[in-house]
Design a protein around this motif. Sequence first.
Motif, PDB file in Angstrom:
ATOM      1  N   MET A 105      29.364  36.419  43.899  1.00  0.00           N
ATOM      2  CA  MET A 105      30.777  36.167  44.096  1.00  0.00           C
ATOM      3  C   MET A 105      31.117  36.443  45.560  1.00  0.00           C
ATOM      4  N   ARG A 106      31.916  35.555  46.113  1.00  0.00           N
ATOM      5  CA  ARG A 106      32.366  35.751  47.491  1.00  0.00           C
ATOM      6  C   ARG A 106      33.409  36.870  47.544  1.00  0.00           C
ATOM      7  N   ARG A 107      33.527  37.487  48.712  1.00  0.00           N
ATOM      8  CA  ARG A 107      34.459  38.615  48.840  1.00  0.00           C
ATOM      9  C   ARG A 107      35.902  38.206  48.600  1.00  0.00           C
ATOM     10  N   ALA A 108      36.295  37.061  49.090  1.00  0.00           N
ATOM     11  CA  ALA A 108      37.699  36.643  48.983  1.00  0.00           C
ATOM     12  C   ALA A 108      38.068  36.196  47.571  1.00  0.00           C
ATOM     13  N   GLU A 109      37.082  35.848  46.759  1.00  0.00           N
ATOM     14  CA  GLU A 109      37.391  35.435  45.383  1.00  0.00           C
ATOM     15  C   GLU A 109      37.992  36.585  44.586  1.00  0.00           C
ATOM     16  N   LEU A 110      37.504  37.782  44.820  1.00  0.00           N
ATOM     17  CA  LEU A 110      38.066  38.944  44.154  1.00  0.00           C
ATOM     18  C   LEU A 110      39.512  39.171  44.603  1.00  0.00           C
ATOM     19  N   LEU A 111      39.784  38.944  45.878  1.00  0.00           N
ATOM     20  CA  LEU A 111      41.139  39.079  46.409  1.00  0.00           C
ATOM     21  C   LEU A 111      42.082  38.085  45.739  1.00  0.00           C
ATOM     22  N   ALA A 112      41.622  36.857  45.559  1.00  0.00           N
ATOM     23  CA  ALA A 112      42.441  35.840  44.891  1.00  0.00           C
ATOM     24  C   ALA A 112      42.724  36.232  43.448  1.00  0.00           C
ATOM     25  N   GLY A 113      41.710  36.724  42.755  1.00  0.00           N
ATOM     26  CA  GLY A 113      41.905  37.131  41.367  1.00  0.00           C
ATOM     27  C   GLY A 113      42.863  38.301  41.230  1.00  0.00           C
ATOM     28  N   LEU A 114      42.734  39.283  42.121  1.00  0.00           N
ATOM     29  CA  LEU A 114      43.643  40.430  42.081  1.00  0.00           C
ATOM     30  C   LEU A 114      45.081  40.015  42.403  1.00  0.00           C
ATOM     31  N   GLY A 115      45.231  39.100  43.356  1.00  0.00           N
ATOM     32  CA  GLY A 115      46.566  38.597  43.674  1.00  0.00           C
ATOM     33  C   GLY A 115      47.194  37.862  42.510  1.00  0.00           C
ATOM     34  N   GLY A 116      46.415  37.016  41.845  1.00  0.00           N
ATOM     35  CA  GLY A 116      46.924  36.299  40.674  1.00  0.00           C
ATOM     36  C   GLY A 116      47.283  37.235  39.540  1.00  0.00           C
ATOM     37  N   LEU A 117      46.457  38.261  39.342  1.00  0.00           N
ATOM     38  CA  LEU A 117      46.740  39.247  38.298  1.00  0.00           C
ATOM     39  C   LEU A 117      47.997  40.046  38.629  1.00  0.00           C
TER      40      LEU A 117
ATOM     41  N   VAL B 106      36.683  34.493  38.012  1.00  0.00           N
ATOM     42  CA  VAL B 106      36.113  34.333  36.672  1.00  0.00           C
ATOM     43  C   VAL B 106      35.104  33.181  36.659  1.00  0.00           C
ATOM     44  N   LEU B 107      35.481  32.047  37.217  1.00  0.00           N
ATOM     45  CA  LEU B 107      34.565  30.911  37.252  1.00  0.00           C
ATOM     46  C   LEU B 107      33.392  31.154  38.192  1.00  0.00           C
ATOM     47  N   SER B 108      33.609  31.919  39.223  1.00  0.00           N
ATOM     48  CA  SER B 108      32.517  32.231  40.136  1.00  0.00           C
ATOM     49  C   SER B 108      31.435  33.040  39.432  1.00  0.00           C
ATOM     50  N   LEU B 109      31.844  33.954  38.568  1.00  0.00           N
ATOM     51  CA  LEU B 109      30.877  34.769  37.836  1.00  0.00           C
ATOM     52  C   LEU B 109      30.302  34.046  36.623  1.00  0.00           C
ATOM     53  N   ALA B 110      31.069  33.172  36.010  1.00  0.00           N
ATOM     54  CA  ALA B 110      30.665  32.550  34.756  1.00  0.00           C
ATOM     55  C   ALA B 110      29.827  31.284  34.924  1.00  0.00           C
ATOM     56  N   THR B 111      29.847  30.686  36.092  1.00  0.00           N
ATOM     57  CA  THR B 111      29.132  29.420  36.264  1.00  0.00           C
ATOM     58  C   THR B 111      28.017  29.564  37.287  1.00  0.00           C
ATOM     59  N   ARG B 112      27.088  28.635  37.225  1.00  0.00           N
ATOM     60  CA  ARG B 112      26.002  28.595  38.200  1.00  0.00           C
ATOM     61  C   ARG B 112      26.385  27.621  39.309  1.00  0.00           C
ATOM     62  N   GLY B 113      26.103  28.009  40.513  1.00  0.00           N
ATOM     63  CA  GLY B 113      26.408  27.150  41.652  1.00  0.00           C
ATOM     64  C   GLY B 113      27.858  27.290  42.070  1.00  0.00           C
ATOM     65  N   PRO B 114      28.148  26.847  43.274  1.00  0.00           N
ATOM     66  CA  PRO B 114      29.493  27.051  43.823  1.00  0.00           C
ATOM     67  C   PRO B 114      30.502  25.952  43.498  1.00  0.00           C
ATOM     68  N   ALA B 115      30.102  24.865  42.852  1.00  0.00           N
ATOM     69  CA  ALA B 115      30.988  23.707  42.709  1.00  0.00           C
ATOM     70  C   ALA B 115      32.271  24.027  41.943  1.00  0.00           C
ATOM     71  N   LYS B 116      32.155  24.638  40.777  1.00  0.00           N
ATOM     72  CA  LYS B 116      33.349  24.907  39.971  1.00  0.00           C
ATOM     73  C   LYS B 116      34.217  25.986  40.604  1.00  0.00           C
ATOM     74  N   ALA B 117      33.573  26.992  41.209  1.00  0.00           N
ATOM     75  CA  ALA B 117      34.345  28.055  41.854  1.00  0.00           C
ATOM     76  C   ALA B 117      35.127  27.512  43.051  1.00  0.00           C
ATOM     77  N   ILE B 118      34.524  26.628  43.796  1.00  0.00           N
ATOM     78  CA  ILE B 118      35.228  26.043  44.940  1.00  0.00           C
ATOM     79  C   ILE B 118      36.320  25.089  44.466  1.00  0.00           C
TER      80      ILE B 118
ATOM     81  N   SER C 166      38.298  32.138  50.253  1.00  0.00           N
ATOM     82  CA  SER C 166      37.090  31.878  49.467  1.00  0.00           C
ATOM     83  C   SER C 166      36.633  30.431  49.629  1.00  0.00           C
ATOM     84  N   MET C 167      37.576  29.552  49.880  1.00  0.00           N
ATOM     85  CA  MET C 167      37.233  28.154  50.116  1.00  0.00           C
ATOM     86  C   MET C 167      36.556  27.987  51.478  1.00  0.00           C
ATOM     87  N   ARG C 168      36.970  28.800  52.436  1.00  0.00           N
ATOM     88  CA  ARG C 168      36.390  28.740  53.787  1.00  0.00           C
ATOM     89  C   ARG C 168      34.970  29.298  53.834  1.00  0.00           C
TER      90      ARG C 168
END
Length: 146
Positions: free
Chosen positions: A1-13, A62-74, A125-127
């Motif tokens: 998981m990228r570092r910023a993905e956790l930031l996005a999830g915490l912000g959404g929560l 969630v998708l970053s941890l649950a899926t393989r590869g970066p396509a769905k997370a991005i 996380s997109m960058r």
Amino acid sequence: MRRAELLAGLGGLLLLVSLFLPWYRLQDRSLQVADDYTAWQALAVIDVLVAILAVPAILVPVLSLATRGPAKAIAIAVIASATGWLAILLVAVRLVFPPDGLDLRYGAWLALAGALLAWVGSWLSMRDESTPGAVAPEIPRRPAPA
């Protein structure tokens, strides 16, 4: 998981949880009574829209941890960053123009912080072009030609 993905999830929560916290207070000085109202109680449509806009940001890690590869997370990060500014705008409008007779409370400010974190986290996380968990392909070694 990228570092910023956790930031996005915490912000959404944080954005979603803030909808259940006090956003406004009605103070009746003659009766010495103060009533707090959550976003669900004080707002009609904006609360539902903000809740819907928080979901893509929560799904980024969630998708970053649950899926393989970066396509769905991005892909979900693109959706979250494309819609995140709308959540910021909706919350900011309710901060600048609160309902008549109501004073602002901490829930509205936490919602703005959550919307900003969700948008910035999904954008960052997109960058990020790293692919954590990816394994380099196995390249067979052959002897040099003689």
